[in-house]
Design an enzyme around this catalytic site. Structure first.
Site, PDB file in Angstrom:
ATOM      1  N   LYS A   1      -9.120 -63.130  25.694  1.00  0.00           N
ATOM      2  CA  LYS A   1      -8.888 -62.704  26.556  1.00  0.00           C
ATOM      3  C   LYS A   1      -7.633 -62.628  26.829  1.00  0.00           C
ATOM      4  CE  LYS A   1      -9.693 -66.071  29.110  1.00  0.00           C
ATOM      5  NZ  LYS A   1     -11.006 -66.675  30.020  1.00  0.00           N
ATOM      6  N   SER A  18      -5.415 -66.152  24.614  1.00  0.00           N
ATOM      7  CA  SER A  18      -5.806 -67.364  24.852  1.00  0.00           C
ATOM      8  C   SER A  18      -5.747 -67.624  23.282  1.00  0.00           C
ATOM      9  CB  SER A  18      -8.029 -67.507  25.095  1.00  0.00           C
ATOM     10  OG  SER A  18      -8.697 -68.605  24.108  1.00  0.00           O
ATOM     11  N   GLU A  58      -0.570 -67.028  37.867  1.00  0.00           N
ATOM     12  CA  GLU A  58      -1.221 -68.765  38.223  1.00  0.00           C
ATOM     13  C   GLU A  58       0.344 -69.905  38.054  1.00  0.00           C
ATOM     14  OE1 GLU A  58      -4.549 -69.692  35.650  1.00  0.00           O
ATOM     15  OE2 GLU A  58      -3.648 -67.904  34.230  1.00  0.00           O
ATOM     16  N   HIS A  78     -12.163 -65.343  55.831  1.00  0.00           N
ATOM     17  CA  HIS A  78     -12.925 -66.166  54.765  1.00  0.00           C
ATOM     18  C   HIS A  78     -13.568 -65.609  53.595  1.00  0.00           C
ATOM     19  CE1 HIS A  78     -13.760 -67.837  58.552  1.00  0.00           C
ATOM     20  NE2 HIS A  78     -13.609 -66.765  59.337  1.00  0.00           N
TER      21      HIS A  78
END
Ligand code: ARG
Length: 463
Positions: free
Chosen positions: A285, A279, A292, A158
């Site tokens: 970043k 970024s 992804e 979980h």
């Protein structure tokens, strides 16, 4: 001058150019050229063996086909949309080059069995490539497990801390998943590796051919058993697409975990700069874009599977032009999954585990609680009661900021008089890990053994 079509005989009018561009498949099925020509060479040999063409005709046709093959390889072949697909592009050029004898090549053959053949040969090679990429990825995971495998990781259920596990155990889980993927493809290959050549349009032929000859020449296990099925069947594509979808799903799970683990909140991983991107607005970043994209590509791989399933749904036997639409989907799934397997292997190689951060995080959330319950079980307390007792300890101490190993023996005794000093041997994540012993568990000894066994097996497979 309008280009002559192989099927042009019964037509009065020339095909509309919009129809030519709508129906063509050469823009994408050209990648099957090698298989198409190999298939034609085998077919030619079979025709000669069955006395449907002479030995001389066979030699001329094969020579012509081989020349076309090397021209395509050398990028010296002009594909034409008007010739629809790979089959007619090759055949029409063959006629131009060697003359009328080329027109004998399509004896006892239809594009229906020809495309089924090309696709099976292509899938067979793709399976080998994907299997190779999986094996390389498995080995990379094992090599990483050798470096970081003894580190303790919070095991989650979980997405909450559940029980501590070894990093090695974590990698072994993915190696097992990938092993199922690898062997699933091996199983799929058995059904791919049947030759459809000789099924002709759908019913076979009145000519005396021997499909077992082409089957053998092309290294198939056996020829088809039913000509109608042979040209109608795309199950082998579906199975391959489904196997690819499962692989993609597996990769997306690891990607998701690593995206989470590389966040500031977790800070478990350091992915090398060369495998991250930045970024355009936020200078600080460092993003896990590769992961992804692997996670997202699962969407298109599922999409391709559903395209294929939907194309085949309710399709009456035998061949229908609908089946031309299978190619881009299956090509894309295979390309995508191979790319993902290859880049993920490289990324894993370039990733380090921040062991100190991970072990610190392991302390949170009473990860050793189940260990106390097991301890009480060993003292004769029924598990459900032991669970209740430990639950009470957690309730009492979750506010105090204490860990279970900080509880004094006096305090422990209040929860159960059966608790002795040896309880401390199970407390703390590192101690707890050492206590694991069951089959397939995160027991350090077993994990080490599995890592060594996998390394040996995979090195051997890679050769
Ligand atoms: N381009 C076609 C395909 O990919 C080849 C088979 C065409 N057969 C036919 N009878 N029109 O399915």
């Amino acid at each position: 001058m309008a280009i002559k079509k192989a099927w042009g005989g019964r037509f009065k009018k020339k095909t509309a150019s919009s129809v030519e561009s709508f129906t063509e498949s050469i823009s994408y099925d050209r990648r099957l050229y090698k298989y198409d020509i190999e298939g034609s060479i085998a077919h030619t040999k079979m025709l000669a063996k069955c006395n449907l063409i002479t030995g001389k005709e066979k030699d001329v046709i094969i020579k012509g086909l081989r020349e076309i093959l090397s021209d395509i390889k050398a990028d010296k072949f002009k594909f034409k949309t008007e010739q629809e697909d790979i089959h007619m592009n090759v055949e029409s050029v063959l006629v131009k080059r060697i003359g009328n004898v080329a027109k004998k090549l399509h004896t006892a053959r239809s594009r229906n069995d020809q495309i089924a053949l090309d696709l099976r040969l292509w899938v067979r090679d793709q399976i080998k490539d994907v299997v190779g990429a999986i094996t390389n990825l498995q080995l990379e995971m094992i090599l990483k497990a050798k470096v970081f495998g003894k580190g303790v990781l919070p095991g989650f259920t979980h997405l909450q801390h559940a029980q501590p596990i070894l990093i090695g155990h974590y990698f072994l889980a993915y190696v097992e998943m990938l092993e199922r993927d690898r062997t699933r493809l091996g199983d799929c290959l058995k059904r791919v590796n049947k030759s459809p050549l000789g099924a002709c349009a759908l019913g076979g032929t009145t000519l005396n051919i021997k499909p077992e000859i082409t089957s053998k020449l092309l290294d198939f296990d056996s020829p088809f058993d039913n000509s109608l099925d042979a040209v109608s069947d795309r199950d082998f594509c579906l199975e391959f697409a489904a196997s690819l979808a499962i692989i993609s799903m597996h990769l997306s799970r690891l990607s998701e975990e690593w995206i989470i683990w590389s966040s500031q909140e977790f800070d478990f991983l350091d992915i090398d700069d060369s495998y991250c991107t930045g970024s355009s607005i936020m200078p600080q970043k460092k993003n896990p874009d590769v992961l992804e994209l692997i996670r997202a590509k699962c969407g298109r791989v599922y999409g391709n599977l559903f395209s294929l399933l939907t194309i085949m749904k309710a399709l009456p036997l035998s061949y229908n032009r609908d089946m031309q639409e299978d190619k881009e989907a299956i090509f894309d799934s295979s390309d995508t999954v191979k790319d993902c397997l290859i880049i993920l292997k490289k990324l894993i190689k370039k990733t380090t585990f921040k062991i100190d951060n991970i072990e610190r995080s392991c302390q949170k959330g009473f990860p050793d609680a189940t260990g106390i319950a097991d301890y009480l079980v060993k003292k004769g307390i029924p598990f459900r009661e032991a669970h209740e007792i430990v639950g009470k300890m957690v309730k009492k101490h979750s506010k105090s900021g204490k860990e279970l190993s900080d509880i004094s023996i006096k305090d422990f005794k209040q929860f159960s008089p059966l608790i002795d000093k040896d309880i401390y041997e199970t407390l703390g994540v590192k101690n707890y890990i050492k206590q694991y012993r069951s089959h397939g568990s995160t027991s350090p000894k077993l994990v080490q053994k599995r890592i060594s066994a996998w390394e040996k097996k995979l090195q051997k497979l890679i050769g």
